[in-house]
Motif scaffolding. Sequence first.
Motif, PDB file in Angstrom:
ATOM      1  N   ALA A 141       4.129   1.708   7.614  1.00  0.00           N
ATOM      2  CA  ALA A 141       3.009   2.261   6.842  1.00  0.00           C
ATOM      3  C   ALA A 141       1.678   2.018   7.550  1.00  0.00           C
ATOM      4  CB  ALA A 141       2.990   1.642   5.451  1.00  0.00           C
ATOM      5  N   ASP A 142       0.814   3.028   7.504  1.00  0.00           N
ATOM      6  CA  ASP A 142      -0.518   2.943   8.107  1.00  0.00           C
ATOM      7  C   ASP A 142      -1.523   2.625   7.007  1.00  0.00           C
ATOM      8  OD1 ASP A 142      -2.868   3.163   9.467  1.00  0.00           O
ATOM      9  OD2 ASP A 142      -2.687   5.318   9.883  1.00  0.00           O
ATOM     10  N   PHE A 143      -2.099   1.433   7.054  1.00  0.00           N
ATOM     11  CA  PHE A 143      -3.048   0.995   6.037  1.00  0.00           C
ATOM     12  C   PHE A 143      -4.500   1.210   6.458  1.00  0.00           C
ATOM     13  CE2 PHE A 143       0.813  -1.467   5.435  1.00  0.00           C
ATOM     14  CZ  PHE A 143       1.006  -1.382   4.069  1.00  0.00           C
ATOM     15  N   SER A 144      -4.714   1.775   7.626  1.00  0.00           N
ATOM     16  CA  SER A 144      -6.067   1.833   8.185  1.00  0.00           C
ATOM     17  C   SER A 144      -7.033   2.609   7.297  1.00  0.00           C
ATOM     18  CB  SER A 144      -6.030   2.430   9.592  1.00  0.00           C
ATOM     19  OG  SER A 144      -5.514   3.751   9.570  1.00  0.00           O
ATOM     20  N   HIS A 145      -6.550   3.678   6.646  1.00  0.00           N
ATOM     21  CA  HIS A 145      -7.447   4.485   5.816  1.00  0.00           C
ATOM     22  C   HIS A 145      -7.775   3.815   4.481  1.00  0.00           C
ATOM     23  CE1 HIS A 145      -3.402   5.548   4.449  1.00  0.00           C
ATOM     24  NE2 HIS A 145      -3.936   5.953   3.322  1.00  0.00           N
ATOM     25  N   PHE A 172      -3.478   3.557  -3.570  1.00  0.00           N
ATOM     26  CA  PHE A 172      -3.934   4.484  -2.548  1.00  0.00           C
ATOM     27  C   PHE A 172      -2.912   5.597  -2.343  1.00  0.00           C
ATOM     28  CE2 PHE A 172      -5.800   0.381  -1.421  1.00  0.00           C
ATOM     29  CZ  PHE A 172      -7.145   0.719  -1.309  1.00  0.00           C
ATOM     30  N   PRO A 173      -3.378   6.849  -2.237  1.00  0.00           N
ATOM     31  CA  PRO A 173      -2.455   7.932  -1.897  1.00  0.00           C
ATOM     32  C   PRO A 173      -2.043   7.838  -0.439  1.00  0.00           C
ATOM     33  CG  PRO A 173      -4.701   8.745  -1.920  1.00  0.00           C
ATOM     34  CD  PRO A 173      -4.764   7.315  -2.377  1.00  0.00           C
ATOM     35  N   HIS A 177      -6.560  11.548   4.098  1.00  0.00           N
ATOM     36  CA  HIS A 177      -7.523  12.462   3.485  1.00  0.00           C
ATOM     37  C   HIS A 177      -7.832  12.043   2.048  1.00  0.00           C
ATOM     38  CE1 HIS A 177      -7.052  14.900   7.037  1.00  0.00           C
ATOM     39  NE2 HIS A 177      -5.753  14.990   6.832  1.00  0.00           N
ATOM     40  N   ILE A 178      -8.554  10.944   1.910  1.00  0.00           N
ATOM     41  CA  ILE A 178      -8.919  10.433   0.594  1.00  0.00           C
ATOM     42  C   ILE A 178     -10.276  10.997   0.194  1.00  0.00           C
ATOM     43  CG2 ILE A 178      -9.523   8.357  -0.697  1.00  0.00           C
ATOM     44  CD1 ILE A 178      -7.483   6.836   0.912  1.00  0.00           C
ATOM     45  N   HIS A 229      -4.093  14.040  -6.456  1.00  0.00           N
ATOM     46  CA  HIS A 229      -5.230  14.821  -5.964  1.00  0.00           C
ATOM     47  C   HIS A 229      -6.021  14.048  -4.906  1.00  0.00           C
ATOM     48  CE1 HIS A 229      -4.139  17.013  -9.607  1.00  0.00           C
ATOM     49  NE2 HIS A 229      -4.762  18.046  -9.077  1.00  0.00           N
ATOM     50  N   HIS A 230      -5.375  13.068  -4.290  1.00  0.00           N
ATOM     51  CA  HIS A 230      -5.888  12.365  -3.110  1.00  0.00           C
ATOM     52  C   HIS A 230      -7.115  11.490  -3.388  1.00  0.00           C
ATOM     53  CE1 HIS A 230      -3.074  14.845  -0.898  1.00  0.00           C
ATOM     54  NE2 HIS A 230      -3.609  15.917  -1.449  1.00  0.00           N
TER      55      HIS A 230
END
Length: 257
Positions: A141-145, A172-173, A177-178, A229-230
């Motif tokens: 999993a990429d947690f950077s965003h 977090f979605p 693209h949050i 819906h991000h």
Amino acid sequence: MKKSKPTILVVNDDGITAPGIKALMDAMAEIGRVVVVAPDSPQSGMGHAITIGKPLRLDQVDIYEGMEMYRCSGTPVDCVKLAVNKIFKGKKPDLCVSGINHGLNNSINILYSGTMSAAVEGAIESIPSIGFSLDDYTLQADFSHCIKYVKELAQQVLDNGLPTATLLNVNFPAGAHIKGIKICRQANAKWAEEFDERMDPHKRPYYWLTGVFQMNDNGEETDVWALEHHYVSVVPVQFDMTAHHAIPVLNSWEFKV
């Protein structure tokens, strides 16, 4: 006079070597002094379980350079209890953060979540607490965003506090693209569960839990809607489970004893 850095307790339920807790401790290290207390193995789905029938182990470990870390043989809630009583010795941290969980803890999932139960235990101890979860169950999993939102929410709680007996459930979605943060309510949803029955070599049945997530809520103010819906969903949670609206109803009953 220079203000001292806040002390932040970091816990999780995926285990002390999970990538999610590494992302969380690194984020918190930019804000304050970090103390990590986490299970020695995955404890997902443990809810608010505590260990009472066997002794607990708590060992300081050197996994990441410069981090004060302790490995616990118990549940996520045990980790918080031991941290408060044995590591902090009653001088409580300024913040307790749990996660970042591999997988969502939105809606009804909060009741089963070890991640959120650790945060709940922090709130029970009157420590401002937040649970963080990401819609990605994989070890890759990429947690950077998530990090800028993690730091912002943690700082807001440190600066402003939380209402009494309240904590935050943050989800977090998936994907980068949050759109932003939404304050939500917990969606009305449940798991329609089934048990897949199989036979072991001794012809004894055993079961694997499976199920489908059933959404019974069309509201646009829910955590499920926000994530779909991000948006980052933020749900204020309380551990007082009293159904206050039901008290007048029960008081209207005429007891015959």
